[in-house]
Design a protein around this motif. Sequence first.
Motif, PDB file in Angstrom:
ATOM      1  N   GLU A  15      17.787  21.358  38.441  1.00 51.49           N
ATOM      2  CA  GLU A  15      17.188  20.489  37.198  1.00 51.49           C
ATOM      3  C   GLU A  15      16.299  21.495  36.221  1.00 51.49           C
ATOM      4  O   GLU A  15      15.296  22.157  36.572  1.00 51.49           O
ATOM      5  N   SER A  17      14.174  21.626  33.142  1.00 55.12           N
ATOM      6  CA  SER A  17      13.275  20.674  32.156  1.00 55.12           C
ATOM      7  C   SER A  17      12.510  21.771  31.074  1.00 55.12           C
ATOM      8  O   SER A  17      12.165  23.009  31.542  1.00 55.12           O
ATOM      9  N   ARG A  23       8.348  19.713  23.835  1.00 50.85           N
ATOM     10  CA  ARG A  23       8.807  18.217  23.698  1.00 50.85           C
ATOM     11  C   ARG A  23       7.864  17.734  22.606  1.00 50.85           C
ATOM     12  O   ARG A  23       8.277  16.534  21.766  1.00 50.85           O
ATOM     13  N   THR A  80      13.794  13.018  25.461  1.00 53.20           N
ATOM     14  CA  THR A  80      14.192  12.610  26.670  1.00 53.20           C
ATOM     15  C   THR A  80      15.549  13.660  27.421  1.00 53.20           C
ATOM     16  O   THR A  80      15.760  13.272  28.400  1.00 53.20           O
ATOM     17  N   ARG A  82      17.420  16.138  29.322  1.00 57.62           N
ATOM     18  CA  ARG A  82      17.281  16.885  30.665  1.00 57.62           C
ATOM     19  C   ARG A  82      18.601  17.445  30.906  1.00 57.62           C
ATOM     20  O   ARG A  82      19.585  17.035  30.421  1.00 57.62           O
ATOM     21  N   TYR A  83      18.885  18.383  31.967  1.00 62.42           N
ATOM     22  CA  TYR A  83      19.822  19.092  31.966  1.00 62.42           C
ATOM     23  C   TYR A  83      19.932  19.713  33.427  1.00 62.42           C
ATOM     24  O   TYR A  83      18.968  20.173  34.144  1.00 62.42           O
ATOM     25  N   ARG A  98      24.284  16.845  31.113  1.00 63.45           N
ATOM     26  CA  ARG A  98      23.349  16.582  30.028  1.00 63.45           C
ATOM     27  C   ARG A  98      23.053  15.270  30.007  1.00 63.45           C
ATOM     28  O   ARG A  98      23.958  14.349  29.618  1.00 63.45           O
TER      29      ARG A  98
END
Length: 112
Positions: A15, A17, A23, A80, A82-83, A98
């Motif tokens: 993951e 982030s 952000r 929001t 995330r990958y 994704r």
Amino acid sequence: MAAAFTQNNGRIRVEFSMPWYMRLVSLPFLAGGLLFLAVCWQILRQDLFGRGYWSEDWVGFVMCLVFALVIGVPGLVLATLRYFVELDRILQQVIVIRKFGPVKFSSLRKLT
């Protein structure tokens, strides 16, 4: 960019982030979208309970609603996002995911 690794039954999940300060870019977009939604609420409230006329205000209401969506949705995506990358050794495949909010896009690739 930070990464977290997990392993479960032959499947490795990575993951990626974004750091919290990346952000912060989404905040102006979210604020602009909320501002236009507040204007939409004021137009609707004035037309339903005040002295406003729907025949005069519907164009402004639709434009503010469109601006709220055009400005607010990218802010929600940035906030929001995330990958994930999943490596499945048993099935010999790589899954790239994704995800933002409730929406998830995944693409399957063969592991060579």
